[in-house]
Structure formats: structure tokens, C-alpha cells
Design an enzyme around this catalytic site. Structure first.
Site, PDB file in Angstrom:
ATOM      1  N   ASP A   1      -4.939  13.366 -25.777  1.00  0.00           N
ATOM      2  CA  ASP A   1      -4.911  11.971 -25.337  1.00  0.00           C
ATOM      3  C   ASP A   1      -4.189  11.207 -26.440  1.00  0.00           C
ATOM      4  O   ASP A   1      -4.760  10.918 -27.483  1.00  0.00           O
ATOM      5  CB  ASP A   1      -6.349  11.484 -25.147  1.00  0.00           C
TER       6      ASP A   1
ATOM      7  N   ARG B   1      -0.959  -2.556 -18.656  1.00  0.00           N
ATOM      8  CA  ARG B   1      -2.216  -1.807 -18.754  1.00  0.00           C
ATOM      9  C   ARG B   1      -2.213  -0.669 -17.737  1.00  0.00           C
ATOM     10  O   ARG B   1      -2.025  -0.908 -16.542  1.00  0.00           O
ATOM     11  CB  ARG B   1      -3.349  -2.784 -18.447  1.00  0.00           C
TER      12      ARG B   1
ATOM     13  N   LYS C   1      -0.579   0.350 -25.259  1.00  0.00           N
ATOM     14  CA  LYS C   1      -0.843   0.218 -26.706  1.00  0.00           C
ATOM     15  C   LYS C   1       0.504   0.214 -27.435  1.00  0.00           C
ATOM     16  O   LYS C   1       1.281  -0.714 -27.231  1.00  0.00           O
ATOM     17  CB  LYS C   1      -1.785   1.343 -27.151  1.00  0.00           C
TER      18      LYS C   1
ATOM     19  N   TYR D   1       0.867  -1.189   0.000  1.00  0.00           N
ATOM     20  CA  TYR D   1       0.000   0.000   0.000  1.00  0.00           C
ATOM     21  C   TYR D   1       0.889   1.219   0.000  1.00  0.00           C
ATOM     22  O   TYR D   1       1.799   1.327   0.829  1.00  0.00           O
ATOM     23  CB  TYR D   1      -0.899   0.027   1.240  1.00  0.00           C
TER      24      TYR D   1
ATOM     25  N   THR E   1      -2.411   6.044 -22.421  1.00  0.00           N
ATOM     26  CA  THR E   1      -2.332   4.721 -21.821  1.00  0.00           C
ATOM     27  C   THR E   1      -0.899   4.238 -22.027  1.00  0.00           C
ATOM     28  O   THR E   1      -0.133   4.835 -22.791  1.00  0.00           O
ATOM     29  CB  THR E   1      -3.298   3.721 -22.489  1.00  0.00           C
TER      30      THR E   1
ATOM     31  N   GLU F   1      -0.346   4.767  -0.726  1.00  0.00           N
ATOM     32  CA  GLU F   1      -1.089   5.995  -1.042  1.00  0.00           C
ATOM     33  C   GLU F   1      -0.183   7.194  -0.821  1.00  0.00           C
ATOM     34  O   GLU F   1       0.542   7.264   0.179  1.00  0.00           O
ATOM     35  CB  GLU F   1      -2.347   6.096  -0.179  1.00  0.00           C
TER      36      GLU F   1
HETATM   37  N1  DSN Z   1     -10.639   0.641 -25.928  1.00  0.00           N
HETATM   38  C1  DSN Z   1      -9.482   1.301 -26.453  1.00  0.00           C
HETATM   39  C2  DSN Z   1      -9.298   1.041 -27.890  1.00  0.00           C
HETATM   40  O1  DSN Z   1      -9.518  -0.090 -28.289  1.00  0.00           O
HETATM   41  O2  DSN Z   1      -8.908   1.918 -28.646  1.00  0.00           O
HETATM   42  C3  DSN Z   1      -9.512   2.725 -26.175  1.00  0.00           C
HETATM   43  O3  DSN Z   1      -9.626   2.881 -24.803  1.00  0.00           O
END
Ligand code: DSN
Length: 431
Positions: free
Chosen positions: A197, A232, A226, A51, A223, A53
Site C-alpha cells: 500500500d 480523493r 496524497k 451511472y 490512494t 457500472e
Molecule cells: N488517514 C490517512 C492518513 O492520514 O495517513 C491514511 O488513510
């Protein structure tokens, strides 16, 4: 690694099935990728127990000296990748990162302007079914009806008319480059914050293959799983010239401290509790990989593969929205093939090719049916596939779509897919 699951045969079986699925199928979902064993190990490490925080040096719990090192490393590495001045690596996801930014910069009811979901935007860019469309007055810009490209005149007209407090650039299904400079001018004209984003193309931006939005935007979110090929999760970044637009330079005190107060406190305690320290350490590992020269080769190959795949699909008579791609993905309009996105996704899945149905700009079909599919090359590129393999994949897609109602043909394509995949072993160390 899987040996440790011997105590739970049911779960072990699920893990084995998933490895088998990944090995034997062509993963063409544009938002997915395969992390390295190093990232996987960090994500499965003992840091999951802690933990923590708070932030490094200011935690609400004792015993944080080691997780502090992991978080500092992740922050320092991602700042180097994107030439950022500030990074928050705690968001559990891209949605949390966007929520933190909105809640830091906006009041409920304020207007936000983002790309419409059915034109390639994202749920968190103002969709009515998402918090972003429920807490805020969300208006959206659309693509140009003829070119299916961003239309900066339309975006400017919309901004002038709606006077948003925040404009968001970025998409989950747009295959072209963004002109952040023009977005900046539009945002300045109407006095809006500009947020990008960059979740989808972040790995390409990291190696200078696409424009770095940090130079133009007040805040950038992403994110990490990707094209960045990490675990993730999400991040929030500020570029080095963010102070004017955020008005922070008029405040007293150290600028970085103020940024921390605004964004750090909105992520925790604002919208999250304990950070996922194992995931933060896995982010550090992934960012270290991005900093390596070999990632540049990877990112370049994603682009080569994407371009070759779209060219070959066009040769097979597929319509690619906007006629091609500048990044890792393409959107295929299946109208001329007489098949919906839903049916194509199913046929391709039966043939061992994983894609997602996707609305196309000005789609007349519902999001559950759609007229298109989205295809991306990050995951197959991680497996080592190159342009010649993209030509084979285009042929397999063509065959599966044309024979979508012929089970035998789809089974035969599945066997070809498996053969191709066997030349590019994945996670063999786990078996
Ligand atoms: N769900 C993602 C995508 O497939 O592009 C975006 O958050």
C-alpha cells in the site's frame, strides 16, 4: 467556480470559509495536498451525472462512450507512471482498494501480516477495529525498539511463525524507505502474497525518488490524493511480472483478462456499485500532471523540504523518530517536551499550523492522546514553499509547542503564519 453556489448562501459560506482556512493556515498533515484547478474542475464536472457500472466497453448502462474515454485515459496514464500492466481506477478510496485486493486473494479467516497501526501502519492493514482485522486473522510486525526502523529479521520470524497468506508492506506514519526485495524473499519463503500500500509516498515513487514496489509485489494499492496530488480516491495496480506470484500463468487464456476477472470483479460488483466517473476523470487529470516534468521538481522539493524541516526541528531539540526522514513526512516524539500529541495538535491549530497527533512506536499513551505528532511537506510544497520557509516553519512550531498554554503567544504566532501564507496565495482564482 463558486458563483454557481450563489443559489445556496449557506453552502457558499462554508466553501468560502474553507478556502480562507486553507489560505491562512500552514497545512502540514502528511496525507493532505492541494489539487490543481484542473483537477478540481474535473471533480466538479458533468461526469458526476453518469451511472457506469462495469468497465470501459462492458457497462451495464447505455451512454457510457464518453466516461469510457475518461476511464481509459486514467488507466493508461497511471500504468505509464508506475510501469504497470494493469490498473483499476475505480476504488472510491484506499480502503476500498485494499478491501478489493484482500477479498480477491483471501478467504475469511486467512492470516494477514501488516505493520502495527501504533507503529505507523494503517487501519486496513489488520487493525482489530477495521474489516481487515475482523474478517481476517490479523497479526502485525513492529519496528525495532532501538532504531525505530523496520526490522526484517523480526518480520521474517513473525512470518515464519504465523504463516500469513498475505503480507502487506506500507504505512501511514513511517518516514523511511522500504526494502521490498527483502519483503519479497520473506513472502516467498512462507508462500504469501506480497501487497504494498504505497498511498503515502506514491508521488515520490512516481518520479523515481523512492523504490517502485511494483517490481517486487504481487499487487500494489494507493490512494490518489496524497503525494500524487489527485482527487480523493484509490487505485489497484499490477506490475509486469505479477503473473508467477499470482499463479495466473498456469491458467488458460489471456493474462490481462484473468487479472480483470480477479480484481475488476472484486471492486465491481464485489464491493462497489457505480464508479465515480467525475473523480475518475479528475484522476486522469492528476495522472497527466504527474507525467509532466514539472512534477519531478515538485516531488524533489517535497523531499528537500521534509529533510530541512526535520533537521531544523532536531536543532530546536525535537526528537524525530529514527532520526530523520527519507520521504515526505516525519514523526515527532514529544516526550522530552513534556506535552502530549493531543495538546500539541491543539496548540499548533490555535497558532494556524495544522498537524495530527500520532502514536509513536511503543507509545504508552492512548491513540486519543498520543506522545507524538506527524508532520508532512506535500501541501506546503504545492504552495511553493522551499527550504528557507521550512526553517521559518520549524521556528513557529517550536515556539507554539514551547508556549502551548499561552494564548497571546499563540495568537501572535498565528499572525506570523498568516503573513507567511500570504506570500503563497492558494486558489486565488476562486475568490
Ligand atoms: N488517514 C490517512 C492518513 O492520514 O495517513 C491514511 O488513510
Amino acid at each position: 467556480m463558486l458563483n454557481y453556489l450563489n443559489s445556496d448562501p449557506e453552502v457558499l459560506q462554508i466553501a468560502k470559509l474553507e478556502i480562507e482556512r486553507l489560505q491562512d493556515n500552514l497545512e502540514l498533515i502528511a496525507s493532505e495536498n492541494f489539487v490543481s484547478l484542473a483537477v478540481l474542475s474535473a471533480a466538479g464536472s458533468v461526469l458526476t451525472n453518469k451511472y457506469a457500472e462495469g468497465y470501459p466497453g462492458k457497462r451495464y448502462y447505455g451512454g457510457c462512450e464518453n466516461v469510457d474515454l475518461a476511464e481509459d485515459l486514467a488507466r493508461e496514464r497511471i500504468k505509464r507512471i508506475f510501469d504497470a500492466e494493469y490498473a483499476n481506477v475505480q476504488p472510491h478510496s484506499g480502503s476500498q482498494a485494499n478491501m478489493g485486493v484482500y477479498m480477491a486473494l483471501l478467504n475469511p479467516g486467512d492470516t494477514i501480516l501488516g505493520l502495527s497501526l501504533d507503529h505507523g501502519g494503517h487501519l486496513t492493514h489488520g487493525s482489530p477495529v477495521n474489516f481487515s482485522g475482523q474478517l481476517y486473522r490479523a497479526v502485525s510486525y513492529q519496528l525495532n525498539k532501538e532504531t525505530k526502523l523496520l526490522d526484517y529479521n523480526l518480520i521474517e520470524d513473525m512470518a515464519v511463525k504465523e504463516k500469513p497468506k498475505l503480507i502487506i508492506a506500507g504505512a501511514s506514519a513511517y518516514s523511511r524507505e522500504w526494502d521490498y526485495q527483502t519483503f519479497r524473499e520473506i513472502a516467498d519463503k512462507v508462500g504469501a502474497f506480497l501487497v504494498c500500500d504505497m498511498s503515502h509516498p506514491a508521488g515520490l515513487i512516481a518520479k523515481g525518488l523512492l523504490t517502485n514496489p511494483l517490481k517486487y509485489c504481487d499487487v500494489v494499492t494507493s490512494t490518489t490524493h496524497k503525494t500524487l496530488r489527485g482527487p480523493r480516491g484509490g487505485v489497484i495496480l499490477l506490475g509486469k511480472d505479477s503473473e508467477n506470484k499470482l499463479g495466473i500463468k498456469t491458467m488458460k487464456g489471456d493474462r490481462l483478462k484473468l487479472m480483470s476477472e480477479i480484481f475488476d470483479s472484486m471492486i465491481m460488483p464485489g464491493i462497489q456499485g457505480g464508479p465515480l466517473m467525475h473523480i475518475i476523470m479528475a484522476k486522469a487529470v492528476a495522472f497527466g500532471e504527474v507525467l509532466n516534468d514539472s512534477f519531478e521538481e515538485y516531488a524533489k522539493q517535497i523531499l528537500k523540504n521534509s529533510k530541512r524541516l526535520s533537521q531544523k526541528l532536531i536543532e530546536y531539540g525535537f526528537e524525530i523518530i529514527s532520526g530523520g526522514t527519507d520521504n515526505h513526512l516525519m514523526l515527532v516524539d514529544l516526550t522530552n517536551k513534556g506535552i502530549s500529541g493531543k495538546k500539541a495538535e491543539k496548540a499548533l491549530e490555535t497558532a494556524g499550523i495544522t498537524v495530527n497527533k500520532n502514536m509513536i512506536p511503543f507509545d504508552t499513551k492512548s491513540p486519543f492522546v498520543t506522545s507524538g505528532i506527524r508532520i508532512g511537506t506535500p501541501a506546503v510544497t504545492t504552495r511553493g514553499m522551499k527550504e528557507k520557509d521550512m526553517e521559518i516553519i520549524a521556528g513557529l512550531i517550536n515556539s507554539a509547542v514551547n508556549n502551548h498554554d499561552k494564548e497571546e503567544t499563540l495568537a501572535s504566532i498565528k499572525s506570523d503564519v498568516k503573513d507567511l501564507c500570504s506570500k503563497f496565495p492558494l486558489y486565488k482564482e476562486l475568490n
